[in-house]
Design a protein around this motif. Structure first.
Motif, PDB file in Angstrom:
ATOM      1  N   UNK A  50      -3.303  28.979  -5.346  1.00 57.81           N
ATOM      2  CA  UNK A  50      -2.658  28.552  -6.586  1.00 57.81           C
ATOM      3  C   UNK A  50      -3.291  27.244  -7.060  1.00 57.81           C
ATOM      4  N   UNK A  51      -3.347  27.032  -8.376  1.00 57.28           N
ATOM      5  CA  UNK A  51      -3.908  25.770  -8.879  1.00 57.28           C
ATOM      6  C   UNK A  51      -3.028  24.593  -8.480  1.00 57.28           C
ATOM      7  N   UNK A  52      -3.633  23.566  -7.897  1.00 57.97           N
ATOM      8  CA  UNK A  52      -2.864  22.398  -7.466  1.00 57.97           C
ATOM      9  C   UNK A  52      -3.765  21.168  -7.450  1.00 57.97           C
ATOM     10  N   UNK A  53      -3.237  20.073  -7.990  1.00 58.65           N
ATOM     11  CA  UNK A  53      -3.916  18.788  -7.919  1.00 58.65           C
ATOM     12  C   UNK A  53      -3.109  17.773  -7.118  1.00 58.65           C
ATOM     13  N   UNK A  54      -1.802  18.020  -7.020  1.00 58.63           N
ATOM     14  CA  UNK A  54      -0.921  17.083  -6.323  1.00 58.63           C
ATOM     15  C   UNK A  54       0.212  17.844  -5.654  1.00 58.63           C
ATOM     16  N   UNK A  55       0.528  17.481  -4.420  1.00 63.07           N
ATOM     17  CA  UNK A  55       1.732  17.980  -3.763  1.00 63.07           C
ATOM     18  C   UNK A  55       2.815  16.909  -3.882  1.00 63.07           C
ATOM     19  N   UNK A  56       4.001  17.344  -4.213  1.00 64.80           N
ATOM     20  CA  UNK A  56       5.131  16.418  -4.308  1.00 64.80           C
ATOM     21  C   UNK A  56       6.193  16.833  -3.289  1.00 64.80           C
ATOM     22  N   UNK A  57       6.481  15.948  -2.351  1.00 66.24           N
ATOM     23  CA  UNK A  57       7.509  16.221  -1.349  1.00 66.24           C
ATOM     24  C   UNK A  57       8.867  15.816  -1.915  1.00 66.24           C
ATOM     25  N   UNK A  58       9.763  16.813  -2.016  1.00 71.07           N
ATOM     26  CA  UNK A  58      11.058  16.610  -2.652  1.00 71.07           C
ATOM     27  C   UNK A  58      12.170  16.297  -1.651  1.00 71.07           C
ATOM     28  N   UNK A  59      11.808  15.883  -0.449  1.00 71.61           N
ATOM     29  CA  UNK A  59      12.805  15.497   0.546  1.00 71.61           C
ATOM     30  C   UNK A  59      13.703  14.395  -0.014  1.00 71.61           C
TER      31      UNK A  59
ATOM     32  N   UNK B  99      -7.434  15.630   7.689  1.00 68.13           N
ATOM     33  CA  UNK B  99      -8.404  16.429   8.442  1.00 68.13           C
ATOM     34  C   UNK B  99      -8.535  17.826   7.865  1.00 68.13           C
ATOM     35  N   UNK B 100      -7.503  18.254   7.100  1.00 76.81           N
ATOM     36  CA  UNK B 100      -7.499  19.624   6.584  1.00 76.81           C
ATOM     37  C   UNK B 100      -7.474  19.711   5.068  1.00 76.81           C
ATOM     38  N   UNK B 101      -7.009  18.648   4.394  1.00 76.82           N
ATOM     39  CA  UNK B 101      -6.843  18.729   2.945  1.00 76.82           C
ATOM     40  C   UNK B 101      -7.315  17.454   2.259  1.00 76.82           C
ATOM     41  N   UNK B 102      -7.782  17.639   1.032  1.00 78.99           N
ATOM     42  CA  UNK B 102      -8.195  16.508   0.207  1.00 78.99           C
ATOM     43  C   UNK B 102      -7.251  16.308  -0.978  1.00 78.99           C
ATOM     44  N   UNK B 103      -6.314  17.205  -1.161  1.00 79.66           N
ATOM     45  CA  UNK B 103      -5.384  17.134  -2.287  1.00 79.66           C
ATOM     46  C   UNK B 103      -4.429  15.958  -2.112  1.00 79.66           C
TER      47      UNK B 103
ATOM     48  N   UNK C 219      -4.611   6.064   3.618  1.00 76.43           N
ATOM     49  CA  UNK C 219      -5.759   6.744   4.223  1.00 76.43           C
ATOM     50  C   UNK C 219      -5.586   8.258   4.226  1.00 76.43           C
ATOM     51  N   UNK C 220      -4.340   8.717   4.166  1.00 72.46           N
ATOM     52  CA  UNK C 220      -4.088  10.161   4.182  1.00 72.46           C
ATOM     53  C   UNK C 220      -4.263  10.808   2.819  1.00 72.46           C
ATOM     54  N   UNK C 221      -4.341   9.998   1.757  1.00 71.39           N
ATOM     55  CA  UNK C 221      -4.503  10.561   0.424  1.00 71.39           C
ATOM     56  C   UNK C 221      -3.236  10.564  -0.403  1.00 71.39           C
ATOM     57  N   UNK C 222      -2.267   9.721  -0.024  1.00 72.44           N
ATOM     58  CA  UNK C 222      -1.051   9.615  -0.825  1.00 72.44           C
ATOM     59  C   UNK C 222      -1.403   9.012  -2.181  1.00 72.44           C
ATOM     60  N   UNK C 223      -0.959   9.667  -3.235  1.00 72.77           N
ATOM     61  CA  UNK C 223      -1.244   9.220  -4.598  1.00 72.77           C
ATOM     62  C   UNK C 223      -0.176   8.268  -5.112  1.00 72.77           C
ATOM     63  N   UNK C 224       1.057   8.475  -4.692  1.00 75.57           N
ATOM     64  CA  UNK C 224       2.155   7.678  -5.236  1.00 75.57           C
ATOM     65  C   UNK C 224       3.348   7.730  -4.289  1.00 75.57           C
ATOM     66  N   UNK C 225       3.997   6.587  -4.106  1.00 78.28           N
ATOM     67  CA  UNK C 225       5.229   6.495  -3.339  1.00 78.28           C
ATOM     68  C   UNK C 225       6.371   6.191  -4.300  1.00 78.28           C
ATOM     69  N   UNK C 226       7.444   6.968  -4.216  1.00 70.16           N
ATOM     70  CA  UNK C 226       8.629   6.737  -5.042  1.00 70.16           C
ATOM     71  C   UNK C 226       9.634   5.939  -4.220  1.00 70.16           C
ATOM     72  N   UNK C 227      10.064   4.801  -4.765  1.00 76.71           N
ATOM     73  CA  UNK C 227      10.950   3.903  -4.031  1.00 76.71           C
ATOM     74  C   UNK C 227      12.172   3.570  -4.882  1.00 76.71           C
ATOM     75  N   UNK C 228      13.347   3.823  -4.353  1.00 76.87           N
ATOM     76  CA  UNK C 228      14.575   3.549  -5.086  1.00 76.87           C
ATOM     77  C   UNK C 228      14.911   2.072  -5.113  1.00 76.87           C
ATOM     78  N   UNK C 229      15.005   1.509  -6.309  1.00 70.85           N
ATOM     79  CA  UNK C 229      15.467   0.132  -6.503  1.00 70.85           C
ATOM     80  C   UNK C 229      16.888   0.165  -7.060  1.00 70.85           C
ATOM     81  N   UNK C 230      17.097   1.031  -8.026  1.00 70.34           N
ATOM     82  CA  UNK C 230      18.366   1.293  -8.723  1.00 70.34           C
ATOM     83  C   UNK C 230      18.764   0.155  -9.655  1.00 70.34           C
ATOM     84  N   UNK C 231      18.845  -1.071  -9.147  1.00 70.48           N
ATOM     85  CA  UNK C 231      19.199  -2.205  -9.990  1.00 70.48           C
ATOM     86  C   UNK C 231      18.512  -3.461  -9.472  1.00 70.48           C
TER      87      UNK C 231
END
Length: 442
Positions: free
Chosen positions: A225-234, A253-257, A278-290
């Motif tokens: 499937x076409x993919x440029x980014x994986x988003x973990x919804x945990x 070691x297995x993916x460049x995405x 180093x693993x290829x994380x593009x963005x970290x989402x961090x809750x600030x809220x206020x």
């Protein structure tokens, strides 16, 4: 057909995809149809499924109930109608609101769905199935929940073929995954405490798939499937540091995405940020809220300090790792000065991206109960809640109008801080379509 899910939102709901995969693994014919009501009902007439199911979030429950009515009255009264997802889990009384809804699933649905599909005489044979509340001859039978699934690796990979036959979803360059279930924290605006109460004594609430199991699912997506980014919804990707570091070691070691994940500031340290980068994380989402620490901890129960957020942001900047802060305006008891502090604190953290909503008080959350007790709302009617949290506010408090208006200019001010003195006078005006348009465009 044994099972047909109906959906009117063009989005990959991971729960639905897991249920379809579970049903198919056991040899049942299961599918999903996405589209407008006319298309959905035509497909029900065409396929005549044994069970029609809806995965429902709060805000779309009345839409699902209306389709249940049409199916029962105009197509086939013998079709079993089933509702699962967050809304019936937290508001099981919805089963009492319509005679056209046969049953609901409360909590995790994989085991209950298989028991239901294996039953020969419905709805009668569903009377004793754990996690299901069932209407039989006008009487509602409520069953307890079963033990939480402890070994998430035992579940099949989410069924993507059925939902990716829709190009608008398949061609989305972001593909969503989940590496675990449950969150250990107790934020007052979240439903997690209700789910923990529901499953008290029913097994560990926070669970993770093995790193290898997650990587194997990614491998099944890559190249297919076409993919440029994986988003973990945990709920919280970084809940287990050892797991995270192992994942970050094996993934490149297995993916460049590239991938996106979520972290709390108190989970962020140098080892974690370095590994993610180093693993290829593009963005970290961090809750600030206020941006107001007192609101964040005394009202929202985040238990995150300003210093922890600043330290996490500093590490992200040091390692040039993109990060996004999430925020809420219009909180209970929030003054206009406190809402401005959220904007200025965002500038101080200087994230790559930011996101902001208007506070929505949900019934049966700790914060929802508080606004009712403090009479900040007339009545928390679940059927009046909109499916989005970017519009207005239900709260009655002195500065709410200005806070809601500030939300509409939030992204403009994030990119152009110097505009704040020019924007401020307009925030006293009544909310209006122009402000909404500015928010949508920005």
């Amino acid at each position: 057909m044994d099972l047909l899910f109906l959906q009117n939102i063009w989005f990959e709901f991971l729960g639905t995809m897991s249920l379809i995969a579970t049903a198919r693994k056991e040899g049942f014919k299961a599918d999903i149809i996405i589209g407008n009501d006319t298309l959905l009902l035509d497909k029900v007439r065409e396929h005549r499924p044994r069970i029609v199911a809806f995965s429902v979030v709060t805000g779309i429950q009345n839409w699902a109930l209306e389709l249940c009515r049409i199916i029962k009255e105009e197509i086939d009264p013998g079709i079993i109608t089933l509702m699962g997802g967050p809304h019936p889990s937290y508001f099981p009384e919805i089963l009492e609101s319509s005679e056209h809804l046969d049953m609901i699933c409360v909590g995790e649905g994989e085991g209950a769905l298989i028991d239901l599909l294996q039953a020969e005489n419905l709805p009668a044979d569903a009377a004793q199935i754990a996690n299901l509340n069932v209407r039989i001859d006008g009487e509602i039978i409520t069953n307890p929940v079963r033990t939480l699934i402890q070994d998430l690796d035992s579940l099949p990979f989410m069924d993507r073929g059925s939902i990716y036959r829709y190009p608008i979803i398949k061609d989305n360059p972001v593909k969503r995954l989940i590496s675990g279930r449950g969150c250990p924290h107790g934020c007052s605006f979240c439903f997690n405490h209700s789910m923990k109460k529901l499953y008290h004594g029913k097994g560990a609430y926070v669970r993770k798939r093995s790193v290898e199991n997650v990587l194997a699912e990614i491998e099944a997506i890559e190249g297919r499937y076409p993919v440029k980014t994986y988003r973990f919804e945990d709920d919280l990707f970084g809940v287990n540091k050892r797991w995270l570091l192992e994942f970050c070691q094996e993934y490149p070691r297995r993916f460049k995405t590239q991938f996106i994940c979520s972290l709390r500031a108190d989970c962020v340290d140098r080892d974690v940020v370095k590994a993610l980068k180093e693993a290829g994380c593009f963005n970290v989402v961090m809750g600030v809220e206020t941006g107001d620490e007192q609101l964040r901890n005394d009202v929202l129960k985040k238990n995150i300090t300003d210093d922890q957020l600043k330290a996490a942001a500093a590490l992200f900047h040091e390692y040039q790792l993109n990060f996004c802060t999430t925020n809420i305006l219009g909180l209970p008891g929030e003054t206009f000065e406190q809402s401005l502090r959220t904007v200025s604190f965002t500038w101080e953290l200087n994230p790559t991206f930011t996101w902001c909503s208007v506070f929505q008080p949900y019934p049966r959350t700790e914060l929802g109960a508080m606004v009712e007790m403090d009479e900040l709302v007339d009545c928390l009617d679940v059927d009046s809640i909109e499916p989005n949290y970017h519009s207005g506010s239900l709260l009655r408090q002195p500065d709410i109008r200005r806070s809601v208006n500030l939300h509409k200019f939030y992204y403009v001010l994030f990119s152009q801080p110097k505009l704040l003195p020019l924007v401020k006078p307009f925030l006293n005006l009544p909310p209006n379509p122009l402000f909404t348009l500015i928010h949508r465009l920005s």
